[in-house]
Design an enzyme around this catalytic site. Structure first.
Site, PDB file in Angstrom:
ATOM      1  N   ARG A 253     -35.145  28.495 136.907  1.00 61.07           N
ATOM      2  CA  ARG A 253     -33.994  29.367 137.146  1.00 61.07           C
ATOM      3  C   ARG A 253     -34.269  30.784 136.630  1.00 61.07           C
ATOM      4  NH1 ARG A 253     -28.965  26.006 134.727  1.00 61.07           N
ATOM      5  NH2 ARG A 253     -28.506  28.102 133.963  1.00 61.07           N
TER       6      ARG A 253
ATOM      7  N   LYS B  76     -25.769  20.185 127.387  1.00 56.18           N
ATOM      8  CA  LYS B  76     -24.450  19.832 127.930  1.00 56.18           C
ATOM      9  C   LYS B  76     -24.584  19.135 129.287  1.00 56.18           C
ATOM     10  CE  LYS B  76     -22.882  24.140 127.943  1.00 56.18           C
ATOM     11  NZ  LYS B  76     -24.031  24.890 127.389  1.00 56.18           N
TER      12      LYS B  76
ATOM     13  N   ARG C  59     -15.550  29.171 128.320  1.00 58.34           N
ATOM     14  CA  ARG C  59     -16.554  29.970 127.614  1.00 58.34           C
ATOM     15  C   ARG C  59     -15.950  31.235 126.996  1.00 58.34           C
ATOM     16  NH1 ARG C  59     -21.288  28.063 131.154  1.00 58.34           N
ATOM     17  NH2 ARG C  59     -23.136  28.892 130.181  1.00 58.34           N
TER      18      ARG C  59
ATOM     19  N   ARG D 217     -37.469  24.762 130.770  1.00 54.50           N
ATOM     20  CA  ARG D 217     -36.614  23.966 131.652  1.00 54.50           C
ATOM     21  C   ARG D 217     -36.950  24.217 133.129  1.00 54.50           C
ATOM     22  NH1 ARG D 217     -30.204  23.977 130.771  1.00 54.50           N
ATOM     23  NH2 ARG D 217     -30.244  26.129 131.511  1.00 54.50           N
TER      24      ARG D 217
ATOM     25  N   ARG E 286     -28.299  35.569 127.287  1.00 55.42           N
ATOM     26  CA  ARG E 286     -27.347  34.451 127.317  1.00 55.42           C
ATOM     27  C   ARG E 286     -27.000  34.000 125.897  1.00 55.42           C
ATOM     28  NH1 ARG E 286     -30.288  30.206 130.778  1.00 55.42           N
ATOM     29  NH2 ARG E 286     -28.391  28.967 130.724  1.00 55.42           N
TER      30      ARG E 286
HETATM   31  P1  AMP Z   1     -24.758  27.266 132.948  1.00 56.07           P
HETATM   32  O1  AMP Z   1     -25.490  26.501 133.986  1.00 56.07           O
HETATM   33  O2  AMP Z   1     -23.551  26.562 132.431  1.00 56.07           O
HETATM   34  O3  AMP Z   1     -25.670  27.772 131.852  1.00 56.07           O
HETATM   35  O4  AMP Z   1     -24.173  28.563 133.679  1.00 56.07           O
HETATM   36  C1  AMP Z   1     -25.027  29.493 134.329  1.00 56.07           C
HETATM   37  C2  AMP Z   1     -24.323  30.830 134.468  1.00 56.07           C
HETATM   38  O5  AMP Z   1     -23.124  30.660 135.262  1.00 56.07           O
HETATM   39  C3  AMP Z   1     -23.851  31.461 133.168  1.00 56.07           C
HETATM   40  O6  AMP Z   1     -24.871  32.187 132.516  1.00 56.07           O
HETATM   41  C4  AMP Z   1     -22.722  32.370 133.695  1.00 56.07           C
HETATM   42  O7  AMP Z   1     -23.256  33.512 134.335  1.00 56.07           O
HETATM   43  C5  AMP Z   1     -22.092  31.506 134.775  1.00 56.07           C
HETATM   44  N1  AMP Z   1     -21.011  30.648 134.221  1.00 56.07           N
HETATM   45  C6  AMP Z   1     -20.980  29.280 134.155  1.00 56.07           C
HETATM   46  N2  AMP Z   1     -19.852  28.850 133.584  1.00 56.07           N
HETATM   47  C7  AMP Z   1     -19.137  29.958 133.265  1.00 56.07           C
HETATM   48  C8  AMP Z   1     -17.894  30.180 132.608  1.00 56.07           C
HETATM   49  N3  AMP Z   1     -17.139  29.168 132.171  1.00 56.07           N
HETATM   50  N4  AMP Z   1     -17.487  31.476 132.449  1.00 56.07           N
HETATM   51  C9  AMP Z   1     -18.215  32.504 132.907  1.00 56.07           C
HETATM   52  N5  AMP Z   1     -19.418  32.365 133.496  1.00 56.07           N
HETATM   53  C10 AMP Z   1     -19.880  31.114 133.680  1.00 56.07           C
END
Ligand code: AMP
Length: 217
Positions: free
Chosen positions: A163, A17, A91, A130, A174
Protein backbone atom coordinates in the site's frame (compact mmCIF):
# COMPACT_ATOMS: atom_id res chain seq x y z
CA UNK A 1 -19.37 -20.93 18.46
CA UNK A 2 -21.61 -17.87 18.45
CA UNK A 3 -20.44 -14.88 20.45
CA UNK A 4 -22.24 -11.56 20.19
CA UNK A 5 -19.77 -8.70 20.30
CA UNK A 6 -20.34 -4.96 20.03
CA UNK A 7 -16.85 -3.57 20.19
CA UNK A 8 -14.36 -1.09 18.77
CA UNK A 9 -10.89 -2.43 18.05
CA UNK A 10 -8.67 0.54 18.69
CA UNK A 11 -4.93 1.10 18.26
CA UNK A 12 -2.28 2.77 16.10
CA UNK A 13 -1.75 1.79 12.47
CA UNK A 14 0.00 -1.59 12.44
CA UNK A 15 -1.35 -2.75 15.79
CA UNK A 16 -3.24 -5.62 14.12
CA UNK A 17 -6.81 -4.32 14.21
CA UNK A 18 -7.64 -5.72 10.76
CA UNK A 19 -6.09 -9.12 11.42
CA UNK A 20 -7.86 -9.49 14.75
CA UNK A 21 -11.21 -8.23 13.47
CA UNK A 22 -11.08 -10.71 10.56
CA UNK A 23 -10.30 -13.52 12.97
CA UNK A 24 -13.24 -12.59 15.22
CA UNK A 25 -15.45 -12.51 12.13
CA UNK A 26 -14.29 -15.99 11.06
CA UNK A 27 -14.61 -17.46 14.57
CA UNK A 28 -17.90 -15.93 15.67
CA UNK A 29 -19.60 -14.52 12.57
CA UNK A 30 -19.49 -10.96 13.94
CA UNK A 31 -19.63 -8.27 11.23
CA UNK A 32 -16.22 -6.66 10.63
CA UNK A 33 -16.62 -2.99 9.73
CA UNK A 34 -13.34 -1.46 8.54
CA UNK A 35 -13.61 2.11 7.32
CA UNK A 36 -10.13 1.85 5.72
CA UNK A 37 -11.21 -1.17 3.61
CA UNK A 38 -14.46 0.54 2.59
CA UNK A 39 -12.57 3.68 1.57
CA UNK A 40 -9.96 1.70 -0.41
CA UNK A 41 -12.75 -0.06 -2.27
CA UNK A 42 -14.38 3.30 -3.02
CA UNK A 43 -11.04 4.60 -4.37
CA UNK A 44 -10.58 1.47 -6.52
CA UNK A 45 -14.10 1.86 -7.93
CA UNK A 46 -13.64 5.61 -8.56
CA UNK A 47 -16.84 6.53 -6.68
CA UNK A 48 -17.57 10.06 -5.44
CA UNK A 49 -16.48 9.09 -1.91
CA UNK A 50 -13.33 7.49 -3.34
CA UNK A 51 -12.43 10.64 -5.26
CA UNK A 52 -12.85 12.74 -2.08
CA UNK A 53 -10.82 10.31 0.05
CA UNK A 54 -7.87 9.38 -2.16
CA UNK A 55 -5.54 12.35 -1.63
CA UNK A 56 -5.95 12.22 2.17
CA UNK A 57 -5.28 8.48 2.23
CA UNK A 58 -2.19 8.71 0.01
CA UNK A 59 -0.69 11.27 2.41
CA UNK A 60 -1.56 9.19 5.48
CA UNK A 61 -4.00 11.85 6.71
CA UNK A 62 -7.52 11.36 8.01
CA UNK A 63 -10.41 11.58 5.58
CA UNK A 64 -12.90 14.30 6.71
CA UNK A 65 -15.18 13.25 9.57
CA UNK A 66 -18.45 13.73 7.69
CA UNK A 67 -17.37 11.28 4.95
CA UNK A 68 -16.35 8.50 7.35
CA UNK A 69 -19.25 9.04 9.73
CA UNK A 70 -21.73 8.58 6.86
CA UNK A 71 -19.99 5.31 5.88
CA UNK A 72 -20.01 3.92 9.42
CA UNK A 73 -23.64 4.92 9.98
CA UNK A 74 -24.70 3.14 6.82
CA UNK A 75 -22.85 -0.08 7.69
CA UNK A 76 -24.00 -0.18 11.31
CA UNK A 77 -27.62 0.26 10.28
CA UNK A 78 -27.38 -2.95 8.25
CA UNK A 79 -25.64 -5.19 10.83
CA UNK A 80 -27.55 -8.17 12.18
CA UNK A 81 -27.96 -9.51 15.71
CA UNK A 82 -24.44 -11.00 15.79
CA UNK A 83 -23.12 -7.51 16.54
CA UNK A 84 -20.08 -5.74 15.08
CA UNK A 85 -16.36 -5.21 15.39
CA UNK A 86 -15.40 -1.69 14.33
CA UNK A 87 -11.86 -1.49 12.94
CA UNK A 88 -10.32 1.93 12.35
CA UNK A 89 -13.40 3.88 13.46
CA UNK A 90 -13.74 6.13 15.42
CA UNK A 91 -10.45 7.99 14.91
CA UNK A 92 -11.43 11.45 16.24
CA UNK A 93 -13.51 12.71 19.16
CA UNK A 94 -16.12 13.98 16.67
CA UNK A 95 -16.41 10.46 15.20
CA UNK A 96 -16.70 8.94 18.71
CA UNK A 97 -19.54 11.33 19.57
CA UNK A 98 -21.30 10.58 16.28
CA UNK A 99 -20.93 6.83 16.96
CA UNK A 100 -22.60 7.25 20.36
CA UNK A 101 -25.55 8.94 18.65
CA UNK A 102 -25.89 6.25 15.97
CA UNK A 103 -25.69 3.35 18.45
CA UNK A 104 -28.20 5.11 20.69
CA UNK A 105 -30.65 5.40 17.81
CA UNK A 106 -30.12 1.75 16.87
CA UNK A 107 -30.44 0.60 20.50
CA UNK A 108 -27.08 -1.20 20.28
CA UNK A 109 -24.86 0.10 23.11
CA UNK A 110 -21.11 -0.34 22.81
CA UNK A 111 -19.77 -3.13 25.01
CA UNK A 112 -16.09 -2.16 25.06
CA UNK A 113 -13.24 -0.42 23.29
CA UNK A 114 -10.27 -2.75 23.07
CA UNK A 115 -6.99 -0.87 22.71
CA UNK A 116 -4.25 -2.93 21.04
CA UNK A 117 -0.91 -1.80 22.50
CA UNK A 118 2.30 -2.14 20.47
CA UNK A 119 5.53 -0.10 20.77
CA UNK A 120 6.59 2.30 18.01
CA UNK A 121 9.61 0.32 16.65
CA UNK A 122 7.48 -2.77 16.24
CA UNK A 123 4.74 -0.74 14.50
CA UNK A 124 7.21 0.62 11.93
CA UNK A 125 8.56 -2.89 11.29
CA UNK A 126 5.06 -4.29 10.83
CA UNK A 127 3.80 -1.50 8.55
CA UNK A 128 6.83 -1.32 6.27
CA UNK A 129 6.83 -5.12 5.72
CA UNK A 130 3.09 -5.38 5.27
CA UNK A 131 1.62 -6.61 1.97
CA UNK A 132 -2.07 -6.92 1.37
CA UNK A 133 -4.45 -8.60 -1.04
CA UNK A 134 -6.38 -5.86 -2.85
CA UNK A 135 -9.14 -8.33 -3.76
CA UNK A 136 -10.07 -9.94 -0.43
CA UNK A 137 -8.17 -7.77 2.10
CA UNK A 138 -6.09 -10.64 3.56
CA UNK A 139 -2.94 -9.16 5.16
CA UNK A 140 0.60 -10.62 4.79
CA UNK A 141 4.09 -9.66 6.02
CA UNK A 142 7.43 -10.13 4.25
CA UNK A 143 8.93 -11.80 7.36
CA UNK A 144 6.17 -13.00 9.65
CA UNK A 145 3.33 -14.01 7.30
CA UNK A 146 4.68 -15.04 3.92
CA UNK A 147 2.24 -16.21 1.24
CA UNK A 148 2.72 -19.76 -0.09
CA UNK A 149 3.22 -18.58 -3.68
CA UNK A 150 5.43 -15.46 -3.65
CA UNK A 151 3.45 -12.29 -4.33
CA UNK A 152 0.07 -14.08 -4.52
CA UNK A 153 -2.81 -14.25 -2.03
CA UNK A 154 -3.30 -17.70 -0.43
CA UNK A 155 -7.05 -17.13 -0.18
CA UNK A 156 -7.94 -15.87 -3.66
CA UNK A 157 -4.77 -15.89 -5.81
CA UNK A 158 -4.73 -12.11 -6.52
CA UNK A 159 -1.39 -10.22 -6.74
CA UNK A 160 -0.36 -8.77 -3.37
CA UNK A 161 0.35 -5.04 -3.12
CA UNK A 162 2.47 -2.74 -0.96
CA UNK A 163 0.00 0.00 0.00
CA UNK A 164 1.22 3.54 -0.78
CA UNK A 165 0.44 4.50 2.80
CA UNK A 166 2.69 1.67 4.08
CA UNK A 167 5.71 3.39 2.46
CA UNK A 168 8.16 5.25 4.78
CA UNK A 169 6.98 8.88 4.49
CA UNK A 170 3.30 8.04 4.85
CA UNK A 171 4.03 5.70 7.80
CA UNK A 172 5.64 8.45 9.86
CA UNK A 173 2.78 10.78 8.99
CA UNK A 174 0.15 8.18 9.99
CA UNK A 175 1.85 7.60 13.35
CA UNK A 176 1.93 11.38 14.00
CA UNK A 177 -1.73 11.72 12.99
CA UNK A 178 -2.55 8.87 15.38
CA UNK A 179 -0.82 10.60 18.31
CA UNK A 180 -2.39 14.00 17.69
CA UNK A 181 -5.92 13.23 16.45
CA UNK A 182 -6.74 9.64 17.41
CA UNK A 183 -5.05 8.84 20.75
CA UNK A 184 -7.23 11.44 22.61
CA UNK A 185 -10.24 9.20 21.85
CA UNK A 186 -8.81 6.74 24.42
CA UNK A 187 -9.50 9.21 27.25
CA UNK A 188 -13.03 9.71 25.95
CA UNK A 189 -13.76 5.98 26.34
CA UNK A 190 -11.77 5.62 29.54
CA UNK A 191 -14.03 8.22 31.15
CA UNK A 192 -17.03 6.12 30.09
CA UNK A 193 -15.47 3.00 31.67
CA UNK A 194 -15.35 1.18 28.32
CA UNK A 195 -11.60 1.00 27.75
CA UNK A 196 -9.77 -2.37 27.84
CA UNK A 197 -6.01 -2.43 27.20
CA UNK A 198 -4.55 -5.52 25.53
CA UNK A 199 -0.85 -6.19 24.84
CA UNK A 200 -0.87 -6.91 21.11
CA UNK A 201 2.42 -8.77 20.73
CA UNK A 202 2.64 -12.55 20.40
CA UNK A 203 0.83 -14.96 18.11
CA UNK A 204 -2.39 -13.93 16.38
CA UNK A 205 -4.31 -16.60 18.36
CA UNK A 206 -2.81 -15.50 21.69
CA UNK A 207 -3.81 -11.90 21.06
CA UNK A 208 -7.30 -12.97 19.98
CA UNK A 209 -7.70 -14.91 23.24
CA UNK A 210 -6.55 -11.84 25.20
CA UNK A 211 -9.14 -9.69 23.39
CA UNK A 212 -11.99 -12.06 24.23
CA UNK A 213 -10.62 -12.41 27.80
CA UNK A 214 -10.55 -8.62 28.24
CA UNK A 215 -14.31 -8.66 27.62
CA UNK A 216 -14.79 -11.04 30.52
CA UNK A 217 -15.88 -13.91 28.22
P1 AMP B 1 -6.61 1.90 7.75
O1 AMP B 1 -6.66 0.82 6.74
O2 AMP B 1 -7.61 1.75 8.84
O3 AMP B 1 -5.20 2.15 8.26
O4 AMP B 1 -7.05 3.24 6.99
C1 AMP B 1 -6.34 3.72 5.86
C2 AMP B 1 -6.62 5.20 5.66
O5 AMP B 1 -8.04 5.40 5.45
C3 AMP B 1 -6.26 6.09 6.84
O6 AMP B 1 -4.90 6.45 6.85
C4 AMP B 1 -7.19 7.29 6.57
O7 AMP B 1 -6.69 8.08 5.51
C5 AMP B 1 -8.45 6.61 6.06
N1 AMP B 1 -9.38 6.28 7.17
C6 AMP B 1 -9.77 5.03 7.59
N2 AMP B 1 -10.60 5.11 8.63
C7 AMP B 1 -10.75 6.43 8.90
C8 AMP B 1 -11.45 7.16 9.90
N3 AMP B 1 -12.19 6.55 10.83
N4 AMP B 1 -11.35 8.53 9.87
C9 AMP B 1 -10.64 9.16 8.93
N5 AMP B 1 -9.92 8.52 7.99
C10 AMP B 1 -9.96 7.18 7.96
Amino acid sequence: MRLILRIVLFGPPGSGKGTQASLLERKYGTAHIATGDILREAVANGTEVGLKAKSYMDRGELVPDEVVIAIAKDKLASTDSNGFVLDGFPRTIEQAEALDGVLDELGMPLEAVVNLRVDQDELIKRLSGRRVCPACGEPYHIESKISKTPGKCDQCGADLVHRDDDKPEAISNRLKVYEVQTAPVLDYYDRKGLLRNVEAVGSIEEISDRIVGSLGR
